[in-house]
Scaffold this active site. Structure first.
Site, short mmCIF file in Angstrom:
data_model
loop_
_atom_site.label_atom_id
_atom_site.label_comp_id
_atom_site.label_asym_id
_atom_site.label_seq_id
_atom_site.Cartn_x
_atom_site.Cartn_y
_atom_site.Cartn_z
N LYS A 197 44.70 39.71 37.85
CA LYS A 197 44.77 38.55 38.73
C LYS A 197 43.85 37.44 38.23
O LYS A 197 42.74 37.70 37.75
CB LYS A 197 44.37 38.98 40.14
CG LYS A 197 44.46 37.89 41.21
CD LYS A 197 44.06 38.48 42.56
CE LYS A 197 44.12 37.46 43.68
NZ LYS A 197 43.72 38.07 44.98
N SER B 45 46.80 37.69 48.67
CA SER B 45 46.73 36.69 47.61
C SER B 45 47.01 37.24 46.21
O SER B 45 47.09 36.49 45.25
CB SER B 45 45.33 36.04 47.62
OG SER B 45 44.32 37.02 47.32
N SER C 263 44.46 41.40 50.61
CA SER C 263 45.15 40.70 49.53
C SER C 263 45.74 41.58 48.45
O SER C 263 46.52 41.11 47.63
CB SER C 263 44.21 39.67 48.89
OG SER C 263 44.01 38.59 49.75
#
Length: 465
Positions: free
Chosen positions: A78, A153, A177
């Site tokens: 990420k 996220s 997330s």
């Protein structure tokens, strides 16, 4: 019985010479080129780095010197975590495109394990919400239905994993997330006990909410990846009291009679489609486990985490220079505006209640039940054309995941396919802090039960050529 992880299977194939890390890396890069435009999971793909790492891995296998079960296994990271040589943009136009000088400690451990880095995955600006859309990189769509969001996220990590792009996607989770997009995309998301995987740099303003965790297609792969990243590190003081996860975490013996707690009033939160799948799951799980209703303040926990999380986001925004502040997403500024009015008395009250609820939940999870079970999400993935307010108010449609950021316990989201259901739902299994083995054992049991009814067409696997 548990579902074997893809990493171990790939590792064994490498050792037997049936396929090579370079062949797999090339197949993965080709698949990214074909599939990523439909979902926007990646912000950076580095063919040269991936192939260089794959060649080094292939040479180790030829010498019978593989570094372990992640050697040669493709992963994604990420874009909130530093990878040496790649920029960390965090979905924001306010950040620098200069390459990071060194790896985050979790990334460094993955590098040392021999994993092959494919690239970095999308995140909303500063990872602030449960959908993945940002001013810098746009919207990440759901591979199961591109008219819907992937969640966030860590939406890019989940979308990539669901498409078979990488065996492991590394994400971060401060209110769900990792688990939100895993549930929406039909994959596994694992948030270990707080402090198990060191945070680097340590996010001092986020009230001990953030965790690093893997998104995978099997519980076994999630357990393996987390074990590689786990272990104390000096610059994260919270990690020093934690022991490393055993890399055999997914092979924990099955609990003889799992005691499952379900929060009272939970069904009132659920959309009809999710409610039907939830009741179906409970009916199957109850055949092997005892299920009891427990009193847990779900809504209050969500609201406490929302306020504390908002304060962390406000601090992140405050670090943006005045000349770049206009580049921040308007919705982010709206999200942090209310928390800037909190008083010292408000903060003391929030922290006191947080500690009370965490102690209450830990007592339940030690004395009364082994795990707490909820749907990961109360709804199906939001439509891509959902009003902007739905994205900004994401805590309103995310009641269950924040509880385990508040309490620091491990939580795993496992996909469950109900008969006739178009979308899987996620089932969240949470345990007391430090009892990751219990959470993984319960998640493995549920994964095995659910796999019997998983549609064959949903069995995504890694692209190997």
């Amino acid at each position: 019985m548990s579902i074997d992880g893809e990493a171990i299977r790939l590792h064994e194939r490498y050792k037997r010479g049936e396929v090579s890390p370079v062949e797999v890396a090339r197949a993965q890069l080709g698949a990214i080129g074909r599939l990523n435009p439909g979902v926007n999971a990646f912000v950076l793909v580095d063919d040269c780095v991936a192939l260089e790492m794959a060649r080094a891995s292939e040479a180790r296998y030829r010498r019978s010197e593989a570094l372990g079960p992640l050697d040669g296994v493709p992963i994604t990271i990420k874009d909130t975590l530093n990878v040496a040589g790649w920029p960390t943009r965090r979905g924001s136009r306010t950040t620098s495109d200069a390459p990071a000088p060194r790896d985050a400690v979790s990334v460094a451990r993955l590098r040392t394990s021999g994993a092959v880095f494919l690239g970095k995955t999308t995140t909303p600006e500063f990872a602030w919400k449960g959908l993945t859309e940002s001013p810098l990189h746009g919207v990440t769509l759901n591979p199961l239905d591109p008219t819907r969001h992937a969640g966030g996220s860590s939406g890019g990590a989940a979308a990539a994993t669901a498409l078979g792009l990488g065996v492991v996607g590394i994400g971060t989770d401060a209110a769900g997330s990792v688990r939100i997009p895993a549930a929406f995309c039909g994959v596994v998301g694992y948030k270990p006990t707080f402090g198990t995987i060191p945070l680097d740099p340590y996010p001092a303003a986020f009230w001990q909410l953030p965790h690093i965790g893997p998104i995978t297609r099997t519980v076994a792969d999630a357990a393996l990846a987390a074990s590689v990243m786990s272990g104390a590190f000096g610059s994260d003081w919270t990690s020093l009291a934690r022991t490393s996860l055993d890399n055999r975490l997914s092979k924990q013996p099955r609990l003889p009679k799992l005691r499952i707690g379900v929060p009272a009033g939970l069904a009132n939160h659920l959309d009809p489609v999710v409610k039907r799948a939830w009741e179906d799951a409970l009916s199957v799980i109850a055949e092997d486990s005892s299920i009891a209703t427990v009193e847990v303040p779900i809504d209050e926990s969500r609201d406490i985490v929302g306020a504390l999380y908002g304060l962390g986001c406000a601090y992140a925004a405050s670090q943006v220079s005045e000349e770049k502040r206009a580049d921040l997403h308007d919705a982010l500024l709206e999200f942090i505006e209310p928390v800037q009015r909190l008083t010292a008395e408000d903060l003391l009250r929030l922290q006191r209640r947080r500690e009370e609820i965490a102690s209450q939940l830990s007592a339940i999870l030690i004395d009364d039940v082994d795990v707490l079970l909820t749907p990961t999400m109360p709804c199906l993935p939001l439509r891509a054309d959902a009003p902007a307010a739905a994205a900004a108010d994401w805590f309103e449609w995310c009641p269950f995941t924040p509880l385990f950021n508040l309490s620091h316990g491990p939580a795993v989201s496992v996909p469950w396919h109900s008969e006739g259901g178009i979308f899987p739902i996620g089932l969240q299994v949470g345990a007391a802090p430090g009892r990751d083995g219990v959470a993984i054992a319960a998640a493995t049991m549920i994964e095995t039960l659910g796999d019997r009814r998983r549609p064959a067409r949903s069995r995504a696997s890694i692209h190997v050529g």
